[in-house]
Design a protein around this motif. Structure first.
Motif, short mmCIF file in Angstrom:
data_model
loop_
_atom_site.label_atom_id
_atom_site.label_comp_id
_atom_site.label_asym_id
_atom_site.label_seq_id
_atom_site.Cartn_x
_atom_site.Cartn_y
_atom_site.Cartn_z
N ALA A 107 2.91 3.64 -10.89
CA ALA A 107 1.90 3.82 -9.85
C ALA A 107 1.92 5.24 -9.31
CB ALA A 107 2.13 2.83 -8.71
N CYS A 140 -2.45 3.01 -11.80
CA CYS A 140 -1.31 2.26 -12.32
C CYS A 140 -1.38 2.33 -13.83
CB CYS A 140 -1.35 0.82 -11.83
SG CYS A 140 -0.04 -0.21 -12.49
N TRP A 167 -2.72 -5.53 -7.12
CA TRP A 167 -2.15 -4.56 -6.19
C TRP A 167 -1.65 -5.32 -4.96
CZ3 TRP A 167 -1.25 0.53 -7.03
CH2 TRP A 167 -1.95 1.17 -8.07
N CYS A 186 1.64 -1.91 -7.92
CA CYS A 186 0.82 -2.61 -8.91
C CYS A 186 1.71 -3.59 -9.66
CB CYS A 186 0.15 -1.64 -9.87
SG CYS A 186 1.26 -0.62 -10.86
#
Length: 123
Positions: free
Chosen positions: A5, A21, A35, A95
Motif C-alpha cells: 500500500a 495497493c 480497504w 488493503c
C-alpha cells in the motif's frame, strides 16, 4: 503473496488523496479486494471493497459518495480515491485480499494484508 500500500500523507480537510495497493504473487481480478482503516485507539473498520466478479463495489456509510474503490487489472493494482477528506478520516489504511469471497465488510474474512499507509487529515 504480497500487497504493497502507498499514497498516504498529510492533507487538509476537503482535500483528496489516492491510495494504491500493488499486488504480487496473485491476480487482483481473481480475488475480492478491500480497504480497511484503523484510527488511533479504535478498532480496524471496513472502508470499501470490490468483488472479483462483475466488479461490484461496497462502501461504509461514512465514506459513501466521497471514496471510490477501483481496480486496474493490467497493473494488478487496486486504488482508493478519497475526496472531500475530513479529520475523522485520519487513520492507517490497509488493503486486503479475500481468496474465498467471504463477507466483504469483515476483516476476518480477508486472507492477505498490506502493511498500511498513514493518512492524516489536518489543517
Amino acid at each position: 503473496v504480497q500487497l504493497q500500500a502507498s499514497g498516504g500523507g498529510l492533507v487538509q480537510p476537503g482535500g483528496s488523496l489516492r491510495l494504491s495497493c500493488a499486488a504480487s504473487g496473485f491476480t487482483v481480478s481473481m480475488y475480492d479486494m478491500g480497504w480497511f482503516r484503523q484510527a488511533p485507539g479504535k478498532e480496524r473498520e471496513f472502508v470499501a471493497a470490490i468483488r472479483r466478479s462483475g466488479g461490484l463495489t461496497y462502501y461504509a456509510d461514512s465514506v459513501k459518495g466521497r471514496f471510490t474503490i477501483s481496480r486496474d487489472n493490467a497493473k494488478n493494482t487496486v486504488y482508493l480515491q478519497m475526496n472531500s477528506l475530513k479529520p475523522e478520516d485520519t487513520a492507517v489504511y490497509y488493503c486486503a485480499a479475500d481468496e474465498y469471497s467471504g463477507s466483504y465488510y469483515s476483516d476476518r474474512d480477508y486472507d492477505y494484508w498490506g502493511q498500511g499507509t498513514l493518512v492524516t487529515v489536518s489543517s
